[in-house]
Write a protein that holds these residues in place. Sequence first.
Motif, PDB file in Angstrom:
ATOM      1  N   UNK A  43       0.859  -1.185   0.000  1.00 24.45           N
ATOM      2  CA  UNK A  43       0.000   0.000   0.000  1.00 24.45           C
ATOM      3  C   UNK A  43       0.894   1.233   0.000  1.00 24.45           C
ATOM      4  N   UNK A  44       0.884   1.961  -1.114  1.00 25.56           N
ATOM      5  CA  UNK A  44       1.670   3.194  -1.214  1.00 25.56           C
ATOM      6  C   UNK A  44       0.853   4.350  -0.641  1.00 25.56           C
ATOM      7  N   UNK A  45       1.282   4.839   0.513  1.00 21.96           N
ATOM      8  CA  UNK A  45       0.544   5.882   1.220  1.00 21.96           C
ATOM      9  C   UNK A  45       0.976   7.279   0.755  1.00 21.96           C
ATOM     10  N   UNK A  46       0.846   7.515  -0.561  1.00 28.44           N
ATOM     11  CA  UNK A  46       1.185   8.831  -1.103  1.00 28.44           C
ATOM     12  C   UNK A  46       2.658   9.171  -1.011  1.00 28.44           C
ATOM     13  N   UNK A  47       3.524   8.194  -1.259  1.00 27.94           N
ATOM     14  CA  UNK A  47       4.975   8.430  -1.169  1.00 27.94           C
ATOM     15  C   UNK A  47       5.431   9.477  -2.174  1.00 27.94           C
ATOM     16  N   UNK A  48       6.485  10.218  -1.772  1.00 30.93           N
ATOM     17  CA  UNK A  48       7.018  11.279  -2.626  1.00 30.93           C
ATOM     18  C   UNK A  48       8.337  10.883  -3.295  1.00 30.93           C
ATOM     19  N   UNK A  49       8.802   9.672  -3.028  1.00 26.84           N
ATOM     20  CA  UNK A  49      10.035   9.210  -3.657  1.00 26.84           C
ATOM     21  C   UNK A  49       9.689   8.179  -4.733  1.00 26.84           C
ATOM     22  N   UNK A  50      10.571   7.232  -4.969  1.00 27.46           N
ATOM     23  CA  UNK A  50      10.379   6.232  -6.026  1.00 27.46           C
ATOM     24  C   UNK A  50       9.741   4.943  -5.506  1.00 27.46           C
ATOM     25  N   UNK A  51       9.057   5.013  -4.375  1.00 26.34           N
ATOM     26  CA  UNK A  51       8.446   3.816  -3.792  1.00 26.34           C
ATOM     27  C   UNK A  51       7.464   3.157  -4.747  1.00 26.34           C
ATOM     28  N   UNK A  52       6.571   3.947  -5.332  1.00 29.07           N
ATOM     29  CA  UNK A  52       5.563   3.384  -6.237  1.00 29.07           C
ATOM     30  C   UNK A  52       6.208   2.763  -7.470  1.00 29.07           C
ATOM     31  N   UNK A  53       7.244   3.387  -8.000  1.00 25.66           N
ATOM     32  CA  UNK A  53       7.931   2.831  -9.172  1.00 25.66           C
ATOM     33  C   UNK A  53       8.529   1.466  -8.852  1.00 25.66           C
ATOM     34  N   UNK A  54       9.111   1.328  -7.675  1.00 22.90           N
ATOM     35  CA  UNK A  54       9.692   0.043  -7.274  1.00 22.90           C
ATOM     36  C   UNK A  54       8.599  -1.013  -7.088  1.00 22.90           C
ATOM     37  N   UNK A  55       7.472  -0.583  -6.535  1.00 24.35           N
ATOM     38  CA  UNK A  55       6.350  -1.516  -6.380  1.00 24.35           C
ATOM     39  C   UNK A  55       5.891  -2.038  -7.738  1.00 24.35           C
ATOM     40  N   UNK A  56       5.772  -1.132  -8.700  1.00 17.82           N
ATOM     41  CA  UNK A  56       5.337  -1.524 -10.043  1.00 17.82           C
ATOM     42  C   UNK A  56       6.327  -2.489 -10.679  1.00 17.82           C
ATOM     43  N   UNK A  64       2.570 -12.573  -7.872  1.00 17.53           N
ATOM     44  CA  UNK A  64       2.050 -12.671  -6.508  1.00 17.53           C
ATOM     45  C   UNK A  64       2.201 -11.381  -5.720  1.00 17.53           C
ATOM     46  N   UNK A  65       2.753 -10.355  -6.355  1.00 20.04           N
ATOM     47  CA  UNK A  65       2.901  -9.053  -5.703  1.00 20.04           C
ATOM     48  C   UNK A  65       1.872  -8.083  -6.271  1.00 20.04           C
ATOM     49  N   UNK A  66       1.090  -7.475  -5.389  1.00 18.40           N
ATOM     50  CA  UNK A  66       0.075  -6.499  -5.761  1.00 18.40           C
ATOM     51  C   UNK A  66       0.418  -5.158  -5.124  1.00 18.40           C
ATOM     52  N   UNK A  67      -0.148  -4.101  -5.681  1.00 16.10           N
ATOM     53  CA  UNK A  67       0.072  -2.782  -5.089  1.00 16.10           C
ATOM     54  C   UNK A  67      -1.177  -1.929  -5.236  1.00 16.10           C
ATOM     55  N   UNK A  68      -1.312  -0.975  -4.334  1.00 20.74           N
ATOM     56  CA  UNK A  68      -2.390   0.004  -4.379  1.00 20.74           C
ATOM     57  C   UNK A  68      -1.802   1.335  -3.939  1.00 20.74           C
ATOM     58  N   UNK A  69      -2.009   2.364  -4.720  1.00 20.70           N
ATOM     59  CA  UNK A  69      -1.421   3.674  -4.433  1.00 20.70           C
ATOM     60  C   UNK A  69      -2.512   4.692  -4.125  1.00 20.70           C
TER      61      UNK A  69
END
Length: 336
Positions: A43-56, A64-69
């Motif tokens: 769960x990406x809690x509105x990160x301002x760095x590259x967290x979401x990119x790494x999740x993707x 087996x890896x899911x994400x929600x931003x």
Amino acid sequence: MELLSIVIPCYNEQETLDDFYKEIRKVRNSLASIGCCLEVIFIDDGSRDKTLDKMKQLAKENSWIKYLSFTKNFGKEAAIYAGLRHGSGNFVGLMDVDLQDPPSLIPKMLEILKSGEYDCVATRRVNRKGEPAMRSFFARAFYKLMKRVSDVEIVDGARDFRLMSRPYVDSVLSLKEYNRFSKGLFSWVGYKTKWLEYENVERARGETKWSFFKLLLYSIDGIVAFSTAPVRFASCLGLLFCGLAFVFLFVIFFRALIFGDPVAGWPSLVCVILLLSGTQLFCLGLLGEYLSKTYMEVKKRPIYLCRETNLDDTESIINERTSSVKKGEINENKKL
């Protein structure tokens, strides 16, 4: 084959995601050997760095890896709620990404949970090695205070790291309040919980996002959410000062009547006025805390808003689960 869903709230954790992935992949392989699939929900809690990119990137390489931003930073409580809503496994886990929650404990926790004796397996630290002394002192003071003023049991050193059964998670999800304090909610729903103790583990990389001030505000939220003791304290304080005022009035009256002393001492009078004014403002602040929570609840705003995700549409499943829980409550009430 049984499915275990692990919820991982993240906020500016680009430095720790790779390390966590390596550890959780080892756990997934060990769980596969005992016939259990693992699903990880970041769960990406509105990160301002590259967290979401790494999740993707991780999700692209691993099905087996899911994400929600989120659309913005809604806070860890909102991230926990979102993750639990979308965890579709027979068992659902919750842990931090910074490796302070050892992934190696998951197989043991799952084994205890599958025995059927417990509905939740939670963890607590037996020490606070590596934490500032002041922070540890106030943390222990908070847990002691909660035991005294609240009707829910919050264990000292309790972590968010836990594994839960499906009925346990559904019960937590049935609580729709906007101002959430998960440690209290986990205790309030009841069920049998097994506590595992372990030595404190420091963060693998990066710095904690919880400053002393944020933890202080979070502790106030917890006290207000699960206790009305502060309001009762304010009432008792008001009665105490009223009693003292009447005592002083009698003392001054009889002193002037018997000894003829004039009432003097304006400095002490100013001090008393300041004390009473400060006490009144403090009590108004306590009442304001409860009113502000009520104000936010009646607005009925969503707990979070999703910007993007690779999760399947599970809203119908979620609604079916929560409605079944409510129907069960209605049937129980009818029986009563």
